[in-house]
Design an enzyme around this catalytic site. Structure first.
Site, short mmCIF file in Angstrom:
data_model
loop_
_atom_site.label_atom_id
_atom_site.label_comp_id
_atom_site.label_asym_id
_atom_site.label_seq_id
_atom_site.Cartn_x
_atom_site.Cartn_y
_atom_site.Cartn_z
N ARG A 75 37.63 115.37 -10.66
CA ARG A 75 37.66 116.05 -11.96
C ARG A 75 38.81 117.07 -12.06
NH1 ARG A 75 33.52 118.97 -12.37
NH2 ARG A 75 31.91 117.49 -11.77
N TYR B 123 46.49 119.05 -39.16
CA TYR B 123 45.96 117.70 -38.89
C TYR B 123 44.49 117.67 -39.32
CZ TYR B 123 44.75 113.68 -35.87
OH TYR B 123 44.32 112.49 -35.36
N ASP C 64 50.16 122.96 -32.87
CA ASP C 64 50.12 121.51 -32.65
C ASP C 64 51.56 121.03 -32.81
OD1 ASP C 64 49.96 118.73 -32.90
OD2 ASP C 64 47.97 118.82 -33.80
N LYS D 181 51.02 109.99 -29.15
CA LYS D 181 52.08 109.66 -30.09
C LYS D 181 53.42 109.45 -29.36
CE LYS D 181 48.76 110.18 -33.00
NZ LYS D 181 48.42 111.42 -33.67
C1 LIG Z 1 47.18 112.06 -33.78
C2 LIG Z 1 47.29 113.53 -33.82
C3 LIG Z 1 46.43 114.33 -33.07
C4 LIG Z 1 45.27 113.76 -32.28
O1 LIG Z 1 45.59 112.90 -31.27
P1 LIG Z 1 44.53 111.83 -30.73
O2 LIG Z 1 45.06 111.47 -29.40
O3 LIG Z 1 44.53 110.69 -31.72
O4 LIG Z 1 43.20 112.51 -30.65
C5 LIG Z 1 46.59 115.69 -33.12
N1 LIG Z 1 47.55 116.24 -33.89
C6 LIG Z 1 48.38 115.52 -34.62
C7 LIG Z 1 49.41 116.20 -35.45
C8 LIG Z 1 48.27 114.14 -34.64
O5 LIG Z 1 49.07 113.41 -35.42
#
Ligand SMILES: *Cc1c(COP(=O)(O)O)cnc(C)c1O
Length: 400
Positions: free
Chosen positions: A61, A115, A187, A212
């Site tokens: 973990r 988001y 973010d 992403k």
């Molecule tokens: C897709 C996304 C997330 C979340 O990512 P996941 O891996 O799909 O949970 C967070 N912030 C932004 C800006 C995103 O586009």
């Protein structure tokens, strides 16, 4: 080979060298599938418990060599960072960061163009645990200071904002937050550490959906939080309390994606810009929401603060309804219809921005009332001329 601590190297070079051992016999770290780690004797078992850091075997973990290599590489790419915690998704990273920072009774200020799952989390999970979320307009720096109260513990930022792509003055907002004694979280999924150096610009915790750009191939879900020493410790402890882990297999995939991230970002940025310029000249399009496009809203701040862009932007149809928007999207052959972005393949998505705003107007002030139906594009690695031809055909189908 140079280690990640060689900050004289450019980010492109560190993208290649970071998280790799100078003495390794192979280029990539092995995929260590391991829950149990073994100790030579009881004395080392007792000692290891207190050495809670990456690179120390303890139990699965707390990660293993594959996850540590990825965390180290991400830390090396973020100037001012002491460490990175990995999470099973981007949303898990957002939850992990907010739960590390907030306590019951605290107020969280959330940018109104956050988001969407961040909004839902603020209004759902966090509210159930006694924290209050208030949304603010990130373009209104003047009134931002007035949004704070005694209980404001943290500010959640994102730039460009989700779906509507506004670029805000992060250094100004983060400076106000700091002056008010609040923690700023950002973010930074759109820009990545290559495109926007968030800690240097005044933020405390940098969140990324590695799903992403870092993954880059639409085959994994993962998130990260990177921070300076104090917040890194807190993030790490909270994530261990929550039992967050990522698999070594996914960590290896993310590391592989990371190595080519600069190239992919460069390509998709150039393509997105060419496509945005083409769309801007079309009579069917009312607004192109792409900060990389000269003359677009946010372009000056983007030029001032960002090192690079990416393939994600949106546009608003001129006076068309939702049915027309769907005809356009359905007619596309090279764009998939689906969530997520930052992969090698292009995607198109209808987005209803007005439904998820509290303080920011949609349609924006000064727009026609029926200029509201937006489409978000994630531009991949295809030849942009093919994508433009596809859009050209689909625009004709929309009005046929
Ligand atoms: C897709 C996304 C997330 C979340 O990512 P996941 O891996 O799909 O949970 C967070 N912030 C932004 C800006 C995103 O586009």
């Amino acid at each position: 080979m140079a280690g990640h601590d060689d900050t004289t190297l450019s980010p492109a070079t560190r993208l290649v060298t970071s998280g790799r051992s100078p003495t390794a016999d192979v280029v990539n770290p092995a995929v260590y599938r391991a829950s149990t780690h073994l100790y030579p004797d009881c004395a080392s078992l007792r000692q290891r418990t207190s050495e809670n850091r990456d690179g120390r075997y303890f139990y699965g973990r707390r990660g293993g060599p594959t996850q540590w290599a990825l965390a180290e590489a991400l830390t090396a790419l973020e100037p001012g960072a002491a460490g990175t915690v990995l999470y099973p998704s981007g949303v898990a990273a957002i939850a992990g960061a907010l739960l590390a920072v907030l306590r019951p009774g605290d107020v969280l200020l959330v940018t109104d163009n956050a988001y969407d799952p961040t909004r839902s989390m603020a209004l759902g999970l966090l509210q159930r645990f006694g924290m209050e979320a208030r949304f603010f307009d990130p373009l209104d720096v003047e009134s931002f200071a007035d949004a704070f109260c005694e209980k404001t513990r943290a500010v959640m930022l994102e730039s460009p904002g989700s779906l509507s792509m506004e670029v805000c003055d992060i250094p100004a907002l983060a400076a106000i937050a700091r002056e008010k004694g609040a923690v700023s979280l950002i973010d930074n999924t759109w820009a990545t550490s290559l495109g926007f150096r968030a800690l240097e610009h005044g933020c405390d915790i940098v969140i990324q959906a590695l799903t992403k750009h870092v993954g880059g191939h639409s085959d994994l879900l993962m998130g990260s939080c990177t921070a300076g020493e104090a917040w890194y410790r807190r993030l790490r402890i909270t994530s261990q309390e929550l039992g967050h882990v990522v698999s070594p297999d996914d960590a290896a995939l993310a590391l592989r994606g990371l190595r080519s991230m600069q190239l992919r970002l460069n390509h998709s940025t150039a393509s997105a810009l060419a496509i945005a310029e083409w769309l801007e000249a079309r009579p069917e399009i009312a607004h192109v929401l792409c900060p990389m496009l000269p003359g677009s809203p946010g372009h000056d701040l983007w030029r001032r603060d960002f090192e690079s862009g990416c393939g994600l932007f949106a546009f608003v149809l001129a006076g068309r309804d939702d049915a027309a928007r769907c005809r356009l999207i359905d007619a596309l052959r090279l764009f998939g219809i689906g969530y997520s972005w930052g992969g090698f393949e292009s995607l198109a998505l209808p987005v209803d921005i007005g439904a998820v705003r509290q303080t920011m107007a949609w349609p924006r002030e000064g727009w026609r009332e029926d200029d509201r139906h937006a489409i978000r594009l994630s531009i991949g690695l295809e030849d942009p001329q093919d994508l433009i031809a596809d859009l050209d055909r689909a625009l004709a189908a929309m009005d046929a």
